[in-house]
Design a protein around this motif. Structure first.
Motif, short mmCIF file in Angstrom:
data_model
loop_
_atom_site.label_atom_id
_atom_site.label_comp_id
_atom_site.label_asym_id
_atom_site.label_seq_id
_atom_site.Cartn_x
_atom_site.Cartn_y
_atom_site.Cartn_z
N ALA A 1 3.60 -4.25 2.79
CA ALA A 1 4.17 -3.05 3.38
C ALA A 1 3.37 -2.23 3.16
O ALA A 1 2.75 -2.24 2.11
CB ALA A 1 5.32 -3.44 2.11
N PHE A 2 3.72 -0.54 4.06
CA PHE A 2 2.80 0.43 3.66
C PHE A 2 3.38 1.49 4.11
O PHE A 2 5.24 1.41 4.22
CB PHE A 2 1.66 0.34 5.69
CG PHE A 2 0.93 1.43 4.77
CD1 PHE A 2 1.29 2.40 5.54
CD2 PHE A 2 -0.62 1.22 5.52
CE1 PHE A 2 0.73 3.74 5.32
CE2 PHE A 2 -1.04 2.16 4.94
CZ PHE A 2 -0.87 3.10 5.07
N LEU A 3 3.64 2.15 2.28
CA LEU A 3 5.06 3.36 1.92
C LEU A 3 4.29 4.66 2.01
O LEU A 3 3.01 4.55 1.73
CB LEU A 3 5.25 2.78 1.39
CG LEU A 3 5.85 1.33 1.02
CD1 LEU A 3 6.37 1.03 -0.62
CD2 LEU A 3 7.67 1.31 1.28
N MET B 204 0.75 -1.40 -0.33
CA MET B 204 0.19 -0.12 0.07
C MET B 204 1.20 1.43 -0.36
O MET B 204 1.28 1.65 0.62
CB MET B 204 -0.82 0.21 1.29
CG MET B 204 -1.82 0.95 1.33
SD MET B 204 -3.63 1.09 2.45
CE MET B 204 -4.53 0.14 1.11
N CYS B 205 0.71 2.13 -0.88
CA CYS B 205 1.44 3.52 -1.50
C CYS B 205 0.86 4.77 -0.78
O CYS B 205 -0.38 4.85 -2.14
CB CYS B 205 2.59 3.39 -2.54
SG CYS B 205 3.22 4.51 -2.78
N THR B 206 0.88 5.56 0.36
CA THR B 206 -0.54 5.66 0.02
C THR B 206 -0.19 7.48 0.93
O THR B 206 0.42 7.46 1.39
CB THR B 206 -1.91 5.70 1.02
OG1 THR B 206 -2.66 7.33 0.68
CG2 THR B 206 -1.61 5.07 2.33
N SER B 207 -0.87 8.81 0.94
CA SER B 207 -0.33 9.79 1.70
C SER B 207 -1.21 9.69 2.85
O SER B 207 -1.08 10.41 3.99
CB SER B 207 -0.57 11.13 0.93
OG SER B 207 -2.16 11.04 0.75
N ARG B 208 -2.17 9.10 3.48
CA ARG B 208 -3.09 8.96 4.50
C ARG B 208 -2.27 7.68 4.99
O ARG B 208 -3.06 6.73 5.30
CB ARG B 208 -4.40 8.46 3.91
CG ARG B 208 -4.85 9.23 3.31
CD ARG B 208 -6.85 9.04 2.93
NE ARG B 208 -6.70 9.93 4.22
CZ ARG B 208 -7.32 10.60 4.96
NH1 ARG B 208 -7.57 11.39 3.36
NH2 ARG B 208 -8.12 10.94 5.58
N THR B 209 -1.54 8.05 6.21
CA THR B 209 -0.86 7.25 6.45
C THR B 209 -0.97 7.33 8.54
O THR B 209 0.49 7.03 9.01
CB THR B 209 1.58 8.17 6.55
OG1 THR B 209 1.36 8.81 6.73
CG2 THR B 209 1.07 7.37 5.05
N ARG C 140 -2.74 2.56 9.17
CA ARG C 140 -2.11 1.03 8.86
C ARG C 140 -2.54 0.64 9.37
O ARG C 140 -2.30 -1.33 8.80
CB ARG C 140 -0.64 1.59 9.66
CG ARG C 140 0.23 2.93 9.30
CD ARG C 140 1.18 3.57 9.71
NE ARG C 140 2.00 4.32 9.19
CZ ARG C 140 2.79 4.59 8.31
NH1 ARG C 140 3.56 3.06 7.89
NH2 ARG C 140 3.52 5.51 7.92
N GLU C 141 -3.03 0.30 11.03
CA GLU C 141 -3.70 -0.69 11.13
C GLU C 141 -4.92 -1.29 10.06
O GLU C 141 -4.88 -2.72 10.45
CB GLU C 141 -4.79 -0.41 12.85
CG GLU C 141 -3.63 -0.30 13.70
CD GLU C 141 -3.89 0.67 14.36
OE1 GLU C 141 -3.03 1.14 15.83
OE2 GLU C 141 -5.08 0.71 14.77
N GLN C 142 -5.75 -0.85 9.79
CA GLN C 142 -6.80 -1.35 8.89
C GLN C 142 -6.23 -2.00 7.63
O GLN C 142 -6.48 -3.48 7.38
CB GLN C 142 -8.08 -0.33 8.23
CG GLN C 142 -8.47 -1.34 6.81
CD GLN C 142 -9.94 -1.58 7.99
OE1 GLN C 142 -9.85 -2.10 9.32
NE2 GLN C 142 -10.52 -1.45 6.74
#
Lengths: 195, 937
Positions: B908-910, B888-893, B898-900
């Motif tokens: 991976a969360f970027l 997941m690559c998003t500006s909503r960090t 992140r938990e969802q």
């Protein structure tokens, strides 16, 4: 399948559960309607929600370099579908291929769609929860078939093997040539971590 | 904000402080990685101010003063000036001291507030960020080093392949500076491409601005409650506006428009509060929102008309009148510097002028029209075959009518000789004769009808072809589209390596589908780099050989019938077969390298991984020529290579002109129909069966001996025992050489549309796809080269052939509603020799996954129709796809997101904008490439 030939007959009312398996086949118990069909003398069923239609096969175009249980492909209402010899796939005695006109079930499970060639399409049955029994391992039964059965129920004096749609769909998939991280994890290689 | 009046309120405020501090530390960590990150900076600024307010509410003077110190320091850095690393370090230290103070308060052991504050102030003073720093300005990307890095990564092994030792070791070991600018700047894009990206961004932004203006209009006309607030059900419009602003923010950030990104971020905060309901949409808020959105449009179209002061004033007005006024900053409302009308209309006009000369149409719409045109042509072609069968039936009818007449004549003769001409036999004879005449009349009428239908069908075919050609014309572009980009590659590579090279292009006017050129761009760039680095000799060597010191790369395109032939050549040293042979021995010791001829050796250079699997090293990603072959194959083309020592090397790419409808040859084998694309067939002959050697598997053709196969054997069928004395033989190219295949029976030619094999069979060796004929019959379309290869593998033949385990390139599905982001990420993926596939949102991605099996998915969160979380939920229901790893690559960090994401199986969360190396590392990690080697692919 003949229930009378089973070593342990089960009286669902007050009889003991089969030794070695005290679980109720929860998935099978949730199924309300099934379509029964025959592969040779073996009667099986699939949840009705996963069988969109039955019919007779049109001309099937064979394909090279595929397992023998894939007959080929056909065109049906704008869609190209594969044709699976279900008896061959499950390890049951091969059905007589009669060519065009052979009965089939259109099986759809999530993103998979294919035509399952059968010997004879049966009727819609509505098993009650209490009619389900856990599948027993039988030496005479092919291993793949055993792995895909979610339950056995009796209808009109016959034992009908209920196939698990999800497991069947997964089993029908041809091998992905690239092993994923999960498979690597099995060999001890650590998976990537998320941030 | 007044201090909390009750202990409970105070505790709640302290709890808020603790929560805010955690978020602030996250932002500071992001700034530590990338001090130029505009999103993290704006977020940190916002959090510091809220922290200050919460501290005031909690009545914690020490916290209040520390927060004010941080806010003053951050506010004092001019916009557009990147934070220095010492400043970020000071900020981090201040946050830790703030935390110490907070803990001390909670535990009843207050720390020395004065000392902590003094140290914080000293730290910030030492950074002197209030004036433009001389040494800490944004770092410039050295394109030369970036090109060098590319060469090192992509051409490292070819240096070993084509010469004894790498000529220059220095360039292969340069450490590049960590990327500080947005990822898109750098070696991935030339200036021309950069301009294209900007144009694409503006086109994309215009769409989103229209969307949010429409949503705003709906909001403005919505009914209001008694207090003048917009009723709640209009959250949809607010969500639409928020999504559009969010997309503009992401797209502008990724291409370096930091001012737009920062402003959109500030606007997004307000929209978040509107959406959550913590901010009411009263008339002042509505006015403020309209003004802010108009200014966003102006900022995108004409940035000079939206200076920082104006932007800050507008954002400040959004805050005024709400529950959270900004403390520590000037709180007096700022007078509007422009009415919404002044803001909005110029912006719309400015944007509209960008595209006023063209009609914009969704690419998907155009593809749909082209697909319908293709199907129309294929269907008409099917009607043609039906007409042929009709003609055959007519001929039979004619024969039957003739036989009927003959019988009638015979009956008449028989009855004439009888005793009574009017007897029953005579009546029957006359009736039969009349029937014969009727049959003949019917035949004549049908014949006339057939002629009319054939004429009309021919006309329909012409119309359909014209329609197809016109639709495709909309997608056509000349080779000249690529020339500037290629020229730049030549100049960069030549300058870096100290060569003098010129690029000569011919046939720039030759047109191909734009998509084909885009797919060819990477292969051509690989060929250029390969040629400059390894094909072209150093100047001294060229002079010593009597060659022009300035080397020439020639690129030419021309049409040959229904194909385009693209030829790329250099006048360098040619392929070094000794080095290739040596390489092949080390790559696969089981290869009978000595028996391989030069053509087979030349074919080796296209094998992926061939050059990385050497004795000396395991790193390096290969020659890049595997990308050439793979891309050309995707276009159903072929690539061949010719070389001469000391003269040069030429690559010839042949592509079919149309990707939709192809002309196919239908053959029959084993009672089934099969199709070959005519573009695959080099020659077609009828040979003498005595020229075929079954034992050796060869055929003599035009004085040459070619490898020979029987189509039934290739298809795994039983051979027909009936042999013809003059069988039909098709000649294809397989493994770089001609191969003959005999077919039992030719059926005819037809135009077909090649389709996939359905959702169950992803890829079948030897089968390119399937076509549906006019009668609804499905026909497999064969890939002759793959069919032969599969048969060889099956038979485990001991042929001096390249039996390489050529794995398909990594496929990455990029799901993002921003065209800019899709473009940038796809280019990054392709630059690694991987295969990108793009989808605009979750719904399109689900559609693609019906037939696509990517190795991983890079997924945005905020998207129309189906957002990232909805897509993940849908993916989980697909048993054949749910194990595909997702990044997941998003500006909503935020923590919730992140938990969802973690709960839904994201690997991976970027955070956007994401540095290239982070994304690449994540892809390698989730696909298991991390254990292959740093640059094992």
């Amino acid at each position: 399948m003949d229930a009378c030939s089973r070593p342990e007959s089960i009286d669902r009312g007050d009889g003991p559960l089969p030794a070695g398996d005290h679980r109720r086949p929860a998935v099978a118990a949730g199924v309300r309607s099934c379509l029964a069909f025959f592969l040779g003398d073996t009667e099986l069923a699939l949840p009705l929600t996963d069988v969109r239609e039955t019919g007779q096969l049109a001309a099937v175009a064979p394909l090279p370099n595929l397992p023998g249980w894939i007959r080929g492909i056909l065109h049906r209402r704008g869609e190209i579908l594969s044709v699976v010899d279900l008896a061959c796939f499950l390890g049951l005695p091969a059905s007589q291929w009669t060519g065009p006109g052979q009965p089939y079930l259109l099986f759809r499970q999530s993103d998979l769609a294919c035509c399952l060639e059968v010997a004879r399409a049966g009727v819609v049955v509505h098993p009650e929860d209490r009619e389900f029994a856990a599948p027993e391992a039988r030496p005479s039964r092919p291993a793949r078939l055993t792995a895909l059965i979610s339950g056995v129920f009796r209808s009109a004096g016959r034992d009908i093997l209920l196939l698990d749609s999800e497991r069947l769909a997964t089993a029908l998939q041809l091998d992905n040539p690239r092993p994923g991280p999960e498979r690597r994890a099995e060999t001890g290689v650590p998976r990537g971590e998320g941030q | 904000m007044a201090p909390a009046e009750t202990p409970a309120c105070r505790i709640a405020s302290l709890e808020e402080v603790r929560s805010l501090l955690v978020q602030l530390k996250d932002s500071i960590r992001a700034l530590a990685v990338d001090p130029g990150d505009p999103t993290a900076r704006v977020e940190a600024q916002r959090l510091v101010h809220i922290l200050h307010e919460a501290s005031v509410a909690a009545g914690a003077e020490g916290l209040e003063r520390m927060a004010a110190c941080m806010a003053t320091a951050l506010d004092g850095v001019p916009a557009g000036v990147e934070l220095s690393r010492p400043f970020v370090a000071a900020l981090a230290a201040a946050a830790e001291r703030f935390d110490d103070l907070r803990r001390g308060m909670e535990q009843g052991k207050p720390a020395d507030q004065g000392q902590l504050l003094a140290r914080t102030e000293e730290d910030f003073a030492a950074c002197a960020m209030t004036r433009p720093p001389a040494a800490d300005g944004p770092e410039e990307i050295d394109l030369g080093e970036a090109v060098e890095r590319l060469l090192a990564e992509e051409l490292e092994v070819p240096a070993e392949l084509f010469s004894e030792e790498p000529e220059e070791t220095g360039p292969l070991s340069v450490d590049l500076p960590a990327p500080t600018a947005p990822p898109v700047r750098g070696p991935l894009f030339s200036e021309a491409e950069w301009e294209q990206l900007h144009i694409g961004f503006h086109e994309e932004a215009e769409e989103h601005l229209q969307t949010l203006q429409q949503a705003l209009q709906r909001l403005q006309t919505a009914s209001l409650d008694q207090e003048g607030r917009t009723v709640q059900p209009h959250r949809e419009e607010i969500a639409a506006i928020r999504r559009a602003v969010h997309t503009i923010k992401g797209a502008s950030a990724v291409i370096g428009l930091n001012e737009v990104a920062a402003y959109a971020h500030g606007l997004e905060d307000f929209l978040d509060r509107l959406h959550d309901g913590t901010r009411a949409l009263d008339p002042p808020a509505m006015v403020g929102l309209a003004e802010a959105l108009d200014l966003l449009g102006l900022l995108v179209a004409s940035p000079e008309q939206a200076p920082l002061a104006r932007r800050e004033a507008v954002l400040a007005r959004l805050e005024v009148g709400g529950a959270t006024a900004r403390a520590g900053a000037a709180a007096s409302p700022v007078a509007p510097t422009g009415t919404p009308a002044e803001c909005g209309r110029p912006a719309e006009r400015a944007l509209a002028q960008v595209g006023s000369a063209t009609l914009r149409i969704q690419r998907q719409q155009l593809d749909t029209l082209i697909g319908l045109g293709n199907d129309l042509l294929a269907n008409i072609s099917g009607l043609d075959r039906g007409l042929e069968r009709f003609s055959t039936a007519l001929t039979e009818l004619g024969g039957t009518a003739d036989r009927l007449k003959t019988s009638a004549d015979a009956l008449a003769q028989l009855s004439a000789t009888g005793p009574d001409p009017t007897d029953r036999l005579a009546l029957i004879a006359r009736a039969v004769a009349e029937s014969a005449a009727d049959a003949a009349a019917v035949r004549a009428a049908l014949e006339e009808l057939r002629g009319d239908v054939a004429g009309e069908l021919g006309g329909q075919q012409e119309l359909a072809r014209d329609l197809q050609a016109q639709l495709l014309q909309a997608r056509l572009a000349p080779l000249a589209l690529l020339t500037p980009r290629l020229q730049r590659i030549v100049e960069d590579a030549a300058a870096r390596l100290g060569r003098q090279v010129r690029l000569v292009v011919s046939g720039e006017q030759v047109e191909l589908d734009r998509v084909l050129w885009e797919k060819l761009a990477d292969p051509l760039m690989h060929l250029i780099r390969n040629a400059v680095h390894h094909g072209i000799e150093p100047q001294e060597e060229r002079i010593a050989c009597g060659k022009d010191p300035v080397a020439t790369l020639s690129l030419g395109a021309r049409r040959e019938g229904d194909r385009v032939v693209i030829r790329f050549a250099d006048n360098g040293r040619g392929l070094d077969f000794a080095a290739i042979r040596d390489k092949a021995r080390r790559y696969d010791p089981s290869l009978d390298v000595e028996a391989m001829d030069e053509r087979q050796l030349a074919d080796l250079i296209f094998a992926p991984g061939f050059s990385t699997r050497t004795v000396s090293e395991m790193s390096g990603r290969g020659v890049g020529l595997d990308v050439v072959r793979e891309n050309v194959r995707d276009l159903r083309g072929t690539v061949g290579v010719a070389t001469r020592a000391g003269v040069g090397t030429a690559f010839v790419i042949r592509l079919p002109l149309t990707m939709g409808v192809v002309r196919a040859l239908l053959v029959e084998s084993g009672g089934a129909l099969w199709a070959f694309a005519l573009t695959d067939i080099r020659q077609l002959h009828r040979v003498d069966s005595r020229d075929i050697s079954w034992e050796e598997g060869t055929v003599r053709l035009d004085g040459a001996t070619l490898p020979w196969y029987s189509l039934p054997t290739l298809l795994g069928q039983v051979e027909d025992p009936v042999e013809t004395s003059r069988p039909v033989v098709l000649v294809f190219a397989a493994g770089g050489r001609p191969v003959a295949v005999s077919v039992p029976r030719l059926v005819g030619r037809q135009e077909i549309v090649i389709r996939g094999l359905g959702s169950h069979l992803r890829a079948v060796p030897g089968v390119a796809g399937a076509a549906v004929l006019g009668a609804g019959q499905v026909v497999p379309v064969l890939d002759p080269a793959e069919l032969i290869r599969a048969a060889r593998l099956r038979a485990d033949e001991d042929r001096p052939e390249i039996l390489l385990d050529i794995s398909r390139p990594l496929t990455v599905l990029v799901v993002d509603d921003s065209l800019s982001v899709r473009t940038v990420v796809s280019r990054l993926v392709a630059s690694r020799g991987w295969r990108p596939v793009a989808a605009r949102d979750g719904q399109e991605a689900v559609t693609l996954l019906a037939e696509l099996w990517p190795d991983c998915i890079v997924l945005d969160l905020e998207m129309p129709r189906m957002d990232g979380f909805a897509f993940l939920a849908t993916l989980a229901t697909m048993p054949t796809r749910r194990n595909i790893p997702v990044i997941m690559c998003t500006s909503r960090t935020g923590r919730q997101e992140r938990e969802q994401a973690g709960r839904l199986g994201v690997r991976a969360f970027l955070a956007k904008p994401c540095p290239e190396e982070d994304l690449l590392a994540a892809i390698r990690s989730v696909t298991g490439l991390a254990d292959v080697g740093a640059e094992g692919r």
